[in-house]
Design a protein around this motif. Structure first.
Motif, short mmCIF file in Angstrom:
data_model
loop_
_atom_site.label_atom_id
_atom_site.label_comp_id
_atom_site.label_asym_id
_atom_site.label_seq_id
_atom_site.Cartn_x
_atom_site.Cartn_y
_atom_site.Cartn_z
N GLU A 184 -58.02 -24.47 55.81
CA GLU A 184 -58.38 -25.89 55.93
C GLU A 184 -57.15 -26.79 56.04
O GLU A 184 -57.23 -27.88 56.59
CB GLU A 184 -59.24 -26.30 54.73
CG GLU A 184 -60.66 -25.76 54.79
CD GLU A 184 -61.43 -26.29 55.99
OE1 GLU A 184 -61.76 -27.50 55.99
OE2 GLU A 184 -61.68 -25.51 56.93
N SER A 185 -56.02 -26.31 55.52
CA SER A 185 -54.79 -27.10 55.62
C SER A 185 -54.01 -26.82 56.89
O SER A 185 -52.96 -27.42 57.13
CB SER A 185 -53.89 -26.82 54.41
OG SER A 185 -53.37 -25.51 54.47
N GLY A 186 -54.50 -25.89 57.69
CA GLY A 186 -53.83 -25.55 58.93
C GLY A 186 -52.87 -24.39 58.83
O GLY A 186 -52.23 -24.01 59.82
N ALA A 187 -52.75 -23.78 57.63
CA ALA A 187 -51.89 -22.61 57.46
C ALA A 187 -52.62 -21.36 57.93
O ALA A 187 -53.86 -21.31 57.92
CB ALA A 187 -51.49 -22.47 55.99
N PRO A 188 -51.89 -20.34 58.33
CA PRO A 188 -52.55 -19.10 58.78
C PRO A 188 -53.23 -18.38 57.62
O PRO A 188 -52.75 -18.41 56.48
CB PRO A 188 -51.41 -18.27 59.35
CG PRO A 188 -50.17 -18.80 58.70
CD PRO A 188 -50.42 -20.26 58.47
N LEU A 189 -54.34 -17.74 57.92
CA LEU A 189 -55.02 -16.93 56.92
C LEU A 189 -54.15 -15.75 56.50
O LEU A 189 -53.37 -15.21 57.31
CB LEU A 189 -56.33 -16.38 57.49
CG LEU A 189 -57.51 -17.34 57.62
CD1 LEU A 189 -58.54 -16.76 58.57
CD2 LEU A 189 -58.12 -17.61 56.26
N LEU A 190 -54.29 -15.34 55.26
CA LEU A 190 -53.61 -14.15 54.77
C LEU A 190 -54.49 -12.92 54.99
O LEU A 190 -55.72 -13.02 54.98
CB LEU A 190 -53.31 -14.29 53.28
CG LEU A 190 -52.39 -15.44 52.87
CD1 LEU A 190 -52.30 -15.52 51.35
CD2 LEU A 190 -51.00 -15.27 53.47
N HIS A 191 -53.86 -11.78 55.18
CA HIS A 191 -54.52 -10.47 55.20
C HIS A 191 -55.53 -10.34 56.34
O HIS A 191 -56.60 -9.74 56.18
CB HIS A 191 -55.21 -10.19 53.86
CG HIS A 191 -54.37 -10.58 52.67
ND1 HIS A 191 -53.08 -10.13 52.50
CD2 HIS A 191 -54.64 -11.41 51.63
CE1 HIS A 191 -52.60 -10.65 51.37
NE2 HIS A 191 -53.51 -11.41 50.84
N VAL A 192 -55.19 -10.89 57.50
CA VAL A 192 -56.07 -10.79 58.66
C VAL A 192 -56.02 -9.36 59.20
O VAL A 192 -54.95 -8.77 59.35
CB VAL A 192 -55.66 -11.79 59.74
CG1 VAL A 192 -56.49 -11.58 61.02
CG2 VAL A 192 -55.84 -13.22 59.24
N VAL A 193 -57.19 -8.82 59.48
CA VAL A 193 -57.30 -7.44 59.97
C VAL A 193 -56.82 -7.33 61.40
O VAL A 193 -57.14 -8.17 62.25
CB VAL A 193 -58.76 -6.98 59.84
CG1 VAL A 193 -58.96 -5.62 60.52
CG2 VAL A 193 -59.18 -6.92 58.39
#
Length: 310
Positions: A295-304
């Motif tokens: 929601e803050s525009g940062a990349p998601l962590l642990h993307v498959v």
């Protein structure tokens, strides 16, 4: 204000609802969390692969799916899932649970504790076990879980080799990778720990040929995925005395059928998929933190990585 659908079995909603609401609030997120949102209003899905949601096509504004489990093999190949899929990486819960299970069973076999716990003949054998420095351990699968287990075992003095398909490094641990590295990693493994994901490339990785490369009397621990081992080949190696014992936490069919030969085999220990389970309190915080990042525009962590399958 994002809308979050909780898609898992109904009993899990009771476990997670208040924890997720608290975690989302702690991240400063004003959102709607429910189990019955209209698909075209959903921004995020908190997901268990055994949920009723299997077709993601109606979720037209979906941003991401956040898996409640570490394993994603049941969802990663879903052709209707077009958005990022984040797997569960929870150092506080999943990782610590795996470290404790692996360390406990490595020490159990290293010290020969079974012979003392069950000793109906009351034998008095004063032969001491070797010290940890003389008991090489190999871990196949050197992601977050494998590295955490390796660090703990190395701290206890075990010579640890970590194997992965691609190069990885960890201080105090010998690492290898690729097919050539696998042969070397197996040949030194008095205790072998399997922590690989379930992918087409890892199915039956531990087959008869690779079992034969282990030292005579090696012990196998599998808290990773059931299909990593060829069951028939393992039973044959146990019956022949090539493998001294197998402690297994995961299986091709779960619960393990009551007539499966693993139950009755004197050199197999069955544990009921408890090595590393999702703890709702810490998992809720992981999910809320990832949604807050998105929601803050940062990349998601642990993307498959869909191409790798994990």
């Amino acid at each position: 204000m994002p809308n979050i659908l909780f898609a898992a079995r109904s009993e899990k909603w009771e476990d997670y609802e208040h924890l997720l609401r608290a975690a989302l609030e702690a991240e400063g997120l004003d959102c709607t969390l429910a189990t019955d949102l209209a698909p075209d209003t959903v921004d995020y899905i908190v997901y268990a692969p055994n949920a009723s949601v299997q077709d993601f096509t109606p979720f037209t504004r979906l941003k991401a799916v956040l898996n409640l489990w570490a394993g994603v093999e049941q969802v990663v190949g879903n052709p209707t899932l077009k958005v990022p899929l984040a797997r569960m990486v929870d150092e506080e819960g999943l990782t610590q649970g795996m470290v404790e299970w692996v360390t406990g069973h490595v020490l159990r076999h290293h010290l020969g504790m079974d012979a003392h716990i069950v000793n109906p003949d009351r034998t008095w054998d004063t032969t001491p076990p070797p010290l940890s420095k003389d008991r090489p351990v190999t871990i196949l699968g050197f992601g977050a879980l494998g590295q955490a287990c390796a660090a703990q075992l190395a701290a206890l003095g075990f010579p640890v080799t970590g194997w992965s398909r691609t190069p990885k490094d960890l201080d105090g641990v010998l690492t290898s990778h690729g097919d050539d590295g696998l042969d070397a990693a197996l040949s030194s493994a008095q205790i072998l720990v399997l922590l690989l994901p379930d992918t087409p490339a890892t199915t039956d990785l531990l087959n008869a040929d690779r079992l034969a490369r282990l030292p005579q009397g090696a012990v196998i621990l599998n808290p990773g995925r059931g299909p990593l081992i060829d069951d028939d080949a393992l039973l044959a190696a146990l019956d022949a005395g090539r493998i001294a014992h197998a402690t297994l936490d995961v299986f091709r069919t779960e619960p393990l059928p009551r007539d499966h030969p693993f139950w009755a085999h004197p050199h197999v220990t069955v544990t009921p998929h408890i090595a590393s389970t999702t703890r709702p309190d810490s998992a809720a915080r992981v999910i809320a933190r990832n949604i807050a990042r998105a929601e803050s525009g940062a990349p998601l962590l642990h993307v498959v990585d869909r191409s790798a399958g994990y």
